[in-house]
Design a protein around this motif. Structure first.
Motif, PDB file in Angstrom:
ATOM      1  N   THR A  72      16.281  17.735 -29.784  1.00 26.93           N
ATOM      2  CA  THR A  72      15.629  17.975 -31.084  1.00 26.93           C
ATOM      3  C   THR A  72      14.109  18.081 -30.977  1.00 26.93           C
ATOM      4  N   VAL A  75      13.153  21.424 -29.499  1.00 26.89           N
ATOM      5  CA  VAL A  75      13.317  22.519 -30.465  1.00 26.89           C
ATOM      6  C   VAL A  75      12.137  22.507 -31.439  1.00 26.89           C
ATOM      7  N   CYS A  78       9.079  24.018 -30.154  1.00 27.24           N
ATOM      8  CA  CYS A  78       9.270  25.436 -29.805  1.00 27.24           C
ATOM      9  C   CYS A  78       9.433  25.678 -28.305  1.00 27.24           C
ATOM     10  N   ASP A  81      14.883  27.355 -28.135  1.00 21.23           N
ATOM     11  CA  ASP A  81      15.350  28.006 -29.349  1.00 21.23           C
ATOM     12  C   ASP A  81      16.854  27.768 -29.459  1.00 21.23           C
ATOM     13  N   LEU A  82      17.305  27.342 -30.623  1.00 20.40           N
ATOM     14  CA  LEU A  82      18.738  27.176 -30.879  1.00 20.40           C
ATOM     15  C   LEU A  82      19.189  28.275 -31.827  1.00 20.40           C
ATOM     16  N   ALA A  93      21.496  27.220 -26.693  1.00 26.69           N
ATOM     17  CA  ALA A  93      20.131  26.798 -26.390  1.00 26.69           C
ATOM     18  C   ALA A  93      19.517  27.789 -25.418  1.00 26.69           C
TER      19      ALA A  93
END
Length: 141
Positions: A72, A75, A78, A81-82, A93
């Motif tokens: 988390t 993400v 940055c 990217d999910l 991912a």
């Protein structure tokens, strides 16, 4: 049952070694703001390319909930990217350019810890240990 008390427990020995190594790498990476587990996630994506989270967790031998909790912040920063797979159920991912820059920034800290550990263990001994641990890692659960 005779003789069991004389054998060293594989689990206890590996667990102790894991804790020492974890602390060493974590301490080395502290100035970077990235944990050794987060670096492992970034490097797995660098090696394999985009992966479903389930496969990423399997590759890293992590519980899915631990992976989700650890990924988390990556993400949010940055670095990863999910996105949803075409089926809409699976999340994929992918390492971003920011994630790649982070790997490049953090690797010198990792390399210093790696070099120190291997110099203490000895390269020949490390090769044997690596072979044995890889065999254990490939055992079926």
């Amino acid at each position: 049952m005779k003789g069991f008390h004389m054998q060293h427990c594989a689990f206890t020995t590996v667990r102790k070694a894991n804790r020492v190594l974890f602390r060493r790498y974590q301490e080395a990476l502290t100035p970077t703001g990235i944990s050794i587990v987060q670096l492992s996630i970034l490097r797995a994506l660098e090696r394999h390319g985009p992966l479903p989270l389930v496969r990423l967790a399997d590759d890293l031998a992590m519980e899915r909930t631990s992976l989700y909790r650890t990924i988390t912040p990556l993400v949010e920063a940055c670095m990863i990217d999910l996105s949803k797979a075409e089926s809409g159920r699976t999340k994929i991912a992918e390492l971003t350019s920011e994630g790649q820059k982070t790997i490049e920034r953090v690797m010198p800290y990792w390399a210093k810890a790696q070099e120190q550990i291997l110099s203490e263990v000895g390269d020949g001994d490390w090769q044997a240990v690596h072979k044995m641990l890889s065999a254990i890692a490939n055992l079926k659960c």
